[in-house]
Write a protein that holds these residues in place. Structure first.
Motif, mmCIF file in Angstrom:
data_model
loop_
_atom_site.group_PDB
_atom_site.id
_atom_site.type_symbol
_atom_site.label_atom_id
_atom_site.label_comp_id
_atom_site.label_asym_id
_atom_site.label_seq_id
_atom_site.Cartn_x
_atom_site.Cartn_y
_atom_site.Cartn_z
ATOM 1 N N PRO A 1 -6.620 -4.434 -7.859
ATOM 2 C CA PRO A 1 -7.724 -4.274 -7.020
ATOM 3 C C PRO A 1 -7.710 -3.327 -5.917
ATOM 4 N N CYS A 2 -8.686 -2.471 -5.519
ATOM 5 C CA CYS A 2 -8.606 -1.660 -4.274
ATOM 6 C C CYS A 2 -10.072 -1.273 -3.944
ATOM 7 N N VAL A 3 -9.920 -0.621 -2.658
ATOM 8 C CA VAL A 3 -11.394 -0.485 -1.833
ATOM 9 C C VAL A 3 -11.213 1.242 -2.271
ATOM 10 N N GLU A 4 -12.349 1.700 -2.278
ATOM 11 C CA GLU A 4 -12.498 3.220 -2.475
ATOM 12 C C GLU A 4 -13.640 3.620 -1.453
ATOM 13 N N VAL A 5 -13.199 4.438 -0.534
ATOM 14 C CA VAL A 5 -13.866 5.042 0.609
ATOM 15 C C VAL A 5 -13.942 6.683 0.626
ATOM 16 N N ASP A 6 -15.123 7.237 0.379
ATOM 17 C CA ASP A 6 -14.960 8.728 0.255
ATOM 18 C C ASP A 6 -13.922 9.350 -0.673
ATOM 19 N N GLY A 7 -13.551 8.699 -1.682
ATOM 20 C CA GLY A 7 -12.635 9.038 -2.797
ATOM 21 C C GLY A 7 -11.101 8.710 -2.536
ATOM 22 N N VAL A 8 -11.171 8.037 -1.219
ATOM 23 C CA VAL A 8 -9.697 7.461 -0.923
ATOM 24 C C VAL A 8 -9.542 6.067 -1.436
ATOM 25 N N LEU A 9 -8.448 5.827 -2.072
ATOM 26 C CA LEU A 9 -8.272 4.444 -2.680
ATOM 27 C C LEU A 9 -7.016 3.732 -2.316
ATOM 28 N N VAL A 10 -7.507 2.524 -1.655
ATOM 29 C CA VAL A 10 -6.386 1.790 -1.043
ATOM 30 C C VAL A 10 -6.246 0.238 -1.727
ATOM 31 N N PHE A 11 -5.123 0.279 -2.236
ATOM 32 C CA PHE A 11 -4.779 -0.933 -3.170
ATOM 33 C C PHE A 11 -4.029 -1.840 -2.053
ATOM 34 N N ALA A 12 -4.560 -3.371 -2.233
ATOM 35 C CA ALA A 12 -3.797 -4.225 -1.610
ATOM 36 C C ALA A 12 -3.671 -5.318 -2.528
ATOM 37 N N TYR A 13 -2.467 -5.861 -2.950
ATOM 38 C CA TYR A 13 -2.031 -6.856 -3.844
ATOM 39 C C TYR A 13 -0.972 -7.364 -3.565
ATOM 40 N N LEU A 14 -0.714 -8.702 -4.350
ATOM 41 C CA LEU A 14 0.518 -9.355 -4.447
ATOM 42 C C LEU A 14 1.468 -8.879 -5.483
ATOM 43 N N ASP A 15 2.767 -8.613 -4.922
ATOM 44 C CA ASP A 15 3.686 -8.046 -6.011
ATOM 45 C C ASP A 15 4.936 -9.129 -5.926
ATOM 46 N N HIS A 16 4.989 -10.019 -7.208
ATOM 47 C CA HIS A 16 5.796 -10.985 -7.043
ATOM 48 C C HIS A 16 7.278 -10.645 -7.390
ATOM 49 N N GLU A 17 7.437 -9.504 -7.982
ATOM 50 C CA GLU A 17 8.729 -8.901 -8.081
ATOM 51 C C GLU A 17 9.530 -8.594 -6.899
ATOM 52 N N ALA A 18 8.673 -7.918 -5.907
ATOM 53 C CA ALA A 18 8.921 -7.609 -4.845
ATOM 54 C C ALA A 18 8.882 -8.707 -3.775
ATOM 55 N N GLY A 19 8.259 -9.513 -4.149
ATOM 56 C CA GLY A 19 7.988 -10.902 -3.008
ATOM 57 C C GLY A 19 7.465 -10.480 -1.855
ATOM 58 N N ALA A 20 6.418 -9.665 -1.751
ATOM 59 C CA ALA A 20 5.627 -8.977 -0.830
ATOM 60 C C ALA A 20 4.282 -8.646 -1.164
ATOM 61 N N VAL A 21 3.360 -8.407 0.065
ATOM 62 C CA VAL A 21 2.156 -7.891 -0.265
ATOM 63 C C VAL A 21 2.241 -6.638 -0.067
ATOM 64 N N ARG A 22 1.696 -5.873 -0.899
ATOM 65 C CA ARG A 22 1.780 -4.387 -1.050
ATOM 66 C C ARG A 22 0.545 -3.675 -0.730
ATOM 67 N N ILE A 23 0.695 -2.671 0.011
ATOM 68 C CA ILE A 23 -0.510 -1.882 0.345
ATOM 69 C C ILE A 23 -0.118 -0.374 -0.200
ATOM 70 N N SER A 24 -0.566 0.274 -0.838
ATOM 71 C CA SER A 24 -0.745 1.692 -1.515
ATOM 72 C C SER A 24 -2.061 2.411 -1.521
ATOM 73 N N VAL A 25 -1.890 3.497 -0.690
ATOM 74 C CA VAL A 25 -2.952 4.289 -0.344
ATOM 75 C C VAL A 25 -2.784 5.628 -1.369
ATOM 76 N N HIS A 26 -3.969 5.953 -1.919
ATOM 77 C CA HIS A 26 -4.016 7.140 -2.797
ATOM 78 C C HIS A 26 -4.728 8.232 -2.517
ATOM 79 N N LEU A 27 -4.347 9.473 -1.969
ATOM 80 C CA LEU A 27 -5.198 10.465 -1.522
ATOM 81 C C LEU A 27 -5.658 11.640 -2.424
ATOM 82 N N ASP A 28 -5.033 11.537 -3.540
ATOM 83 C CA ASP A 28 -5.421 12.858 -4.510
ATOM 84 C C ASP A 28 -6.783 12.832 -4.808
ATOM 85 N N SER A 29 -7.585 11.999 -4.747
ATOM 86 C CA SER A 29 -9.033 11.846 -5.032
ATOM 87 C C SER A 29 -9.778 11.951 -4.035
#
Length: 251
Positions: free
Chosen positions: A189-217
């Motif tokens: 799941p992600c939110v897209e604002v002006d082409g910027v993608l922000v992913f926020a999800y539960l990573d069970h392997e890392a045992g953490a909430v992960r936030i990932s920002v993609h700026l290429d688009s």
């Protein structure tokens, strides 16, 4: 002629598409005439961009797409499973393989030349377990190789005197934000604002909430002349990343 079958808007669309796709083509594959035509089309697109952006200075720069990245692919199999994982480099892939081998080291204890305890070196551990030719255990094996990550990019045309979008433009972009939920294809799941993608999800392997920002688009208007996007990241009330100063423009 082929051009006679298309109206002017179609021809313009084809020309712009050809210029954008040109970044993915080896120039040596094109004739001199094709290269010259594409160069002239690119210059025309630049001139059009300047004409349509009167609030920007006439000095702009081209930012080429980032080169392809690389990932290491580890495929490991035995009688019960066939597993494939991706790694940032060869060492991390071997570390993953070594961790697995140490869990099953008892399978080879007692064989000629095999110590009771596995070595600390991951590469040597793999060599002893699978053999120099990886044929010591007929029902088990692994492949490890580098694979290019090819992602089609595009050339950006950005002003040297960067100005972040004003209040009205920013509010409009925020109103037009899109939420992309996770799908059956395992897209996160992600939110897209002006082409910027922000992913926020539960990573069970890392045992953490992960936030990932993609700026290429990100849209070109968010890109500074050095190819970066101004970014500020906050967790609760704490700023954990600050890179929002307008390089090349007002601070």
């Amino acid at each position: 002629m082929i051009a006679a079958r298309f109206n002017p808007p179609d021809i313009e669309c084809l020309v712009k598409t050809a210029v954008e796709l040109w970044e993915d083509i080896d120039p040596s594959d094109l004739s001199e005439h094709q290269q010259d035509t594409l160069n002239r089309a690119r210059d025309a697109m630049l001139a059009e961009h300047v004409d349509q952006q009167p609030s920007f200075p006439e000095v702009v720069t081209f930012i080429s797409p980032r080169p392809a990245g690389q990932a290491w692919v580890l495929r490991r199999w035995d009688r019960h499973e066939n597993e494939m994982t991706l790694h940032a480099d060869e060492d991390s892939a071997l570390a993953d393989l070594g961790e697995y081998i140490r869990r099953v080291w008892e399978n080879v204890v007692g064989e000629e030349g095999v110590p009771d305890q596995p070595p600390t070196d991951d590469r040597e551990t793999a060599r002893l377990y699978y053999g120099p030719e990886r044929n010591r255990r007929p029902d088990e094996g692994y492949n490890l190789y580098a694979e290019d990550i090819v992602k089609r990019g595009r050339t950006r045309i950005v002003p040297l005197d960067f100005r972040f979008p004003d209040e009205d433009a920013s509010e409009e972009a925020n109103r037009d934000a899109i939420f992309h939920p996770q799908t059956d294809d395992n897209d996160l799941p992600c939110v897209e604002v002006d082409g910027v993608l922000v992913f926020a999800y539960l990573d069970h392997e890392a045992g953490a909430v992960r936030i990932s920002v993609h700026l290429d688009s990100a849209e070109d208007r968010l890109v500074r002349a050095d190819g970066t996007v101004p970014l500020r990241v906050e967790v609760e009330d704490t700023v954990v990343l600050e890179d929002s100063r307008q390089k090349g423009g007002d601070a």
